[in-house]
Design an enzyme around this catalytic site. Structure first.
Site, PDB file in Angstrom:
ATOM      1  N   ASP A  55     -56.215  -6.029  -9.720  1.00  0.00           N
ATOM      2  CA  ASP A  55     -55.879  -4.799 -10.434  1.00  0.00           C
ATOM      3  C   ASP A  55     -55.611  -3.662  -9.458  1.00  0.00           C
ATOM      4  O   ASP A  55     -54.680  -2.868  -9.631  1.00  0.00           O
ATOM      5  CB  ASP A  55     -57.029  -4.429 -11.377  1.00  0.00           C
ATOM      6  CG  ASP A  55     -56.783  -3.119 -12.103  1.00  0.00           C
ATOM      7  OD1 ASP A  55     -55.970  -3.108 -13.036  1.00  0.00           O
ATOM      8  OD2 ASP A  55     -57.417  -2.103 -11.727  1.00  0.00           O
ATOM      9  N   HIS A  56     -56.396  -3.593  -8.403  1.00  0.00           N
ATOM     10  CA  HIS A  56     -56.249  -2.519  -7.429  1.00  0.00           C
ATOM     11  C   HIS A  56     -55.109  -2.780  -6.446  1.00  0.00           C
ATOM     12  O   HIS A  56     -54.835  -1.943  -5.592  1.00  0.00           O
ATOM     13  CB  HIS A  56     -57.566  -2.304  -6.694  1.00  0.00           C
ATOM     14  CG  HIS A  56     -58.642  -1.765  -7.575  1.00  0.00           C
ATOM     15  ND1 HIS A  56     -59.881  -1.391  -7.100  1.00  0.00           N
ATOM     16  CD2 HIS A  56     -58.681  -1.543  -8.915  1.00  0.00           C
ATOM     17  CE1 HIS A  56     -60.624  -0.960  -8.120  1.00  0.00           C
ATOM     18  NE2 HIS A  56     -59.912  -1.051  -9.224  1.00  0.00           N
ATOM     19  N   ASP A  57     -54.456  -3.925  -6.585  1.00  0.00           N
ATOM     20  CA  ASP A  57     -53.236  -4.212  -5.829  1.00  0.00           C
ATOM     21  C   ASP A  57     -52.001  -3.748  -6.592  1.00  0.00           C
ATOM     22  O   ASP A  57     -50.964  -3.489  -5.986  1.00  0.00           O
ATOM     23  CB  ASP A  57     -53.138  -5.722  -5.574  1.00  0.00           C
ATOM     24  CG  ASP A  57     -52.024  -6.113  -4.617  1.00  0.00           C
ATOM     25  OD1 ASP A  57     -51.492  -5.228  -3.897  1.00  0.00           O
ATOM     26  OD2 ASP A  57     -51.671  -7.297  -4.572  1.00  0.00           O
TER      27      ASP A  57
END
Length: 607
Positions: free
Chosen positions: A160-162
């Site tokens: 998700d944080h990518d």
């Protein structure tokens, strides 16, 4: 894609939506960003998001200037094109597709109450009240029946944080606090004294200031990072951050601190600082949220080490390579590993092995995050999280220092990950404990104590998810069902076979046509026969998004790597990467760490 106009509660709103264009490039949020609990007063007008993210205020205007110039330089290393850090140029026909600071797109029409940008769901109950009625897990525990481990949600957050970041931004205007979430009078956690005026502060997601002007130009939220699965959480989404993470000493390596741990943010780069009194004592990684919780910081540290392992190997095998050449070659291999783990281990564990269509080669297109994915479907992971992060020794027993309560694992990673082998107990624990069932309830550590206790920074993640969906103008659950071709639910038992969930949904909404998308999607019976842990609506949205991220990527590993490079990654798994970069042996964790062993060295973890 054929879009269907769906019915609304108010006839006027319905008529407005008939005038809207079929597709709007809009929106979404990240994992839920607001501020600390408090009362309505002017002192909170300058509050930042819940994670206290320091930002580059000029980043969006810089991106607009970049997009207008249209003279981007395609980066190369030893005659071979490499990814840009900001995602520009992946699609040659549409260079800004998937790049930083681009608007989110939609599968469905928006449901803004005015069709332009006003919050949706204005006639529904408060998001906190719905959370109390439907999402309260209390002290109960529901381990999943698929045998998946805590790596299911931890890898999900890492990815998700990518691919998405849409931080909440305080509105300095006179109506800036109108979006705060009202707390029911006498709420046992947020209003125990019965004051009746408590709120959970909420900031609307960052949006394009040129949007939200009329029905033809509705509010468009912005993804601050690249949409591609390109390892940006390891390397950064712009050249400045990427450069700050490198050693620049000819080795091609990423910076470390003592013990092969992440470097500290001594130069005060943009970062999510939470309540930390000294931001310079927090870790620095490719994504600003690396310090959010200990498990996430562990994953960031693991893949920083994996890059440096590849850099050392490449330097030995190619002594004539420059530092830049080594860095880009190692980066290429790490990105490929992330893609392989996501599609061969994570997604099969989440939605089954046969749900995703087969890869048939590159198809130019726009992989931009879908509002319905980022604002609802991909928030499934909040339901899968346990109340504790296990820390296990080599024997599979509780390690020195004990397990970590989730409520005590936020923004204190440097205090816990403080030596070389501090990762090992955490990684063993993630592999050993069953994740919670993906359903409509979440644990108290997230629903009442996220980032701290009520009144001291804590808030309700479920309420924020519901409010974020309204902020984004997401369609109701029933409208989404219809738009995706599943047909509308006529009764609550069309959504869930569980009478308790049916009753809770009725108590919260009264009508099946009024259910918020995040709540309805998690309430669905999972598609067990397909090996999926999601219901039909969320499975369809997740499948479409990950298909676009793969098929539209010109640098997808199956076409970007040479035959020799692909051969080196033929057997890569997350477990192998853990073995290569920690003191964990092959006997200590399963070959596929996304599934727990039935017994883990005489101790079972069916929490």
């Amino acid at each position: 894609m054929l879009l269907r106009v769906y019915s609304c509660l108010k006839w006027v709103d319905h008529m407005k939506k008939l005038l809207l264009p079929a597709v709007g490039a809009i929106a979404v949020a990240m994992m839920a960003h607001s501020s600390a609990l408090g009362e309505r007063d002017d002192e909170r007008d300058d509050q930042q998001s819940s994670q206290n993210i320091t930002r580059d205020d000029e980043a969006q205007s810089k991106a607009k200037r970049r997009d207008r110039q249209r003279n981007w330089r395609r980066p190369f290393s030893r005659g071979r094109e490499v990814r840009s850090f900001d995602g520009i140029g992946n699609n040659k026909l549409d260079p800004t597709a998937g790049a930083t600071h681009q608007p989110f797109q939609r599968l469905m029409l928006n449901d803004y109450s005015d069709g332009i940008g006003a919050m949706a769901g204005t006639l529904r109950k408060s998001a906190r009240e719905i959370s109390n009625i439907v999402v309260d897990q209390g002290e109960r525990t529901f381990p999943n029946s698929h045998g998946t481990s805590d790596f299911l949600w931890q890898w999900g957050q890492f990815i998700d944080h990518d691919i998405t970041l849409g931080d909440g931004v305080a509105d300095p205007g006179p109506n800036g606090r109108d979006f705060d979430i009202p707390v029911p009078m006498g709420d046992p956690y947020f209003d125990p004294a019965g004051a009746g005026d408590r709120v959970i502060p909420f900031n609307r997601a960052i949006s394009d200031p040129e949007s939200g002007t009329d029905l033809e130009n509705p509010r468009r939220q912005i993804n601050e990072i690249t949409a591609w699965i390109d390892g940006s959480m390891v390397y950064g989404s712009n050249e400045d951050r990427a450069a700050a993470l490198r050693t620049h000493d000819g080795t091609g390596r990423l910076k470390t601190s003592r013990g092969a741990l992440l470097p500290f943010n001594t130069d005060n780069l943009p970062n999510a600082n939470g309540p930390a009194p000294d931001p310079a004592k927090l870790f620095l990684a490719g994504d600003v949220r690396a310090n959010e919780q200990v498990g996430l910081a562990t994953m960031h540290t693991l893949f920083m080490r994996e890059h440096n392992r590849w850099a050392a190997r490449i330097a030995r095998q190619r002594p004539h390579f420059s530092g830049d050449d080594i860095y880009q070659a190692a980066r290429r291999m790490v990105i490929a590993e992330i893609q392989i783990i996501t599609y061969k281990e994570f997604l099969p564990a989440l939605i089954g092995r046969d749900t995703m269509p087969r890869y048939r080669g590159y198809q130019p297109g726009n992989p931009a995050m879908m509002a319905e994915f980022s604002g609802a479907a991909y928030r499934f992971g909040h339901s899968a999280i346990n109340t504790e992060l296990l820390r296990l020794n080599k024997a599979g027993e509780e390690a020195n220092g004990g397990d970590l309560s989730l409520s005590n694992a936020f923004f204190n990673a440097p205090e816990i990950i403080n030596r070389r082998n501090a990762l090992d107990p955490i990684l063993r624990g993630l592999a050993a404990q069953k994740s919670q069932s993906i359903d409509v309830v979440i644990v108290d550590d997230l629903r009442n104590f996220l980032f701290g206790p009520p009144g001291a920074g804590g808030f309700d993640l479920a309420a924020l998810n519901i409010q974020r969906g309204r902020d984004l103008g997401l369609p109701s659950y029933n409208a989404a069902r219809e738009a995706l071709g599943f047909g509308r639910a006529s009764d609550f038992n069309d959504i869930s076979s569980d009478p308790a969930i049916q009753q809770a949904l009725y108590a919260a909404y009264g009508s099946v046509d009024d259910i918020d998308l995040w709540v309805g999607g998690l309430s669905e019976d999972p598609l067990e026969d397909e090996g999926s842990q999601l219901g039909p609506v969320f499975q369809e949205i997740v499948s479409r998004q990950f298909t676009a991220l793969r098929d539209h990527d010109r640098f997808w590993y199956e076409r970007d790597l040479t035959r020799a490079e692909r051969a080196m990654l033929k057997h890569v798994t997350l477990a192998r990467i853990i073995h290569a970069n920690t003191g964990i042996s092959v006997r200590e964790i399963p070959r596929n760490v996304f599934y727990v062993r039935k017994k883990y060295n005489h101790r079972t973890y069916d929490k």
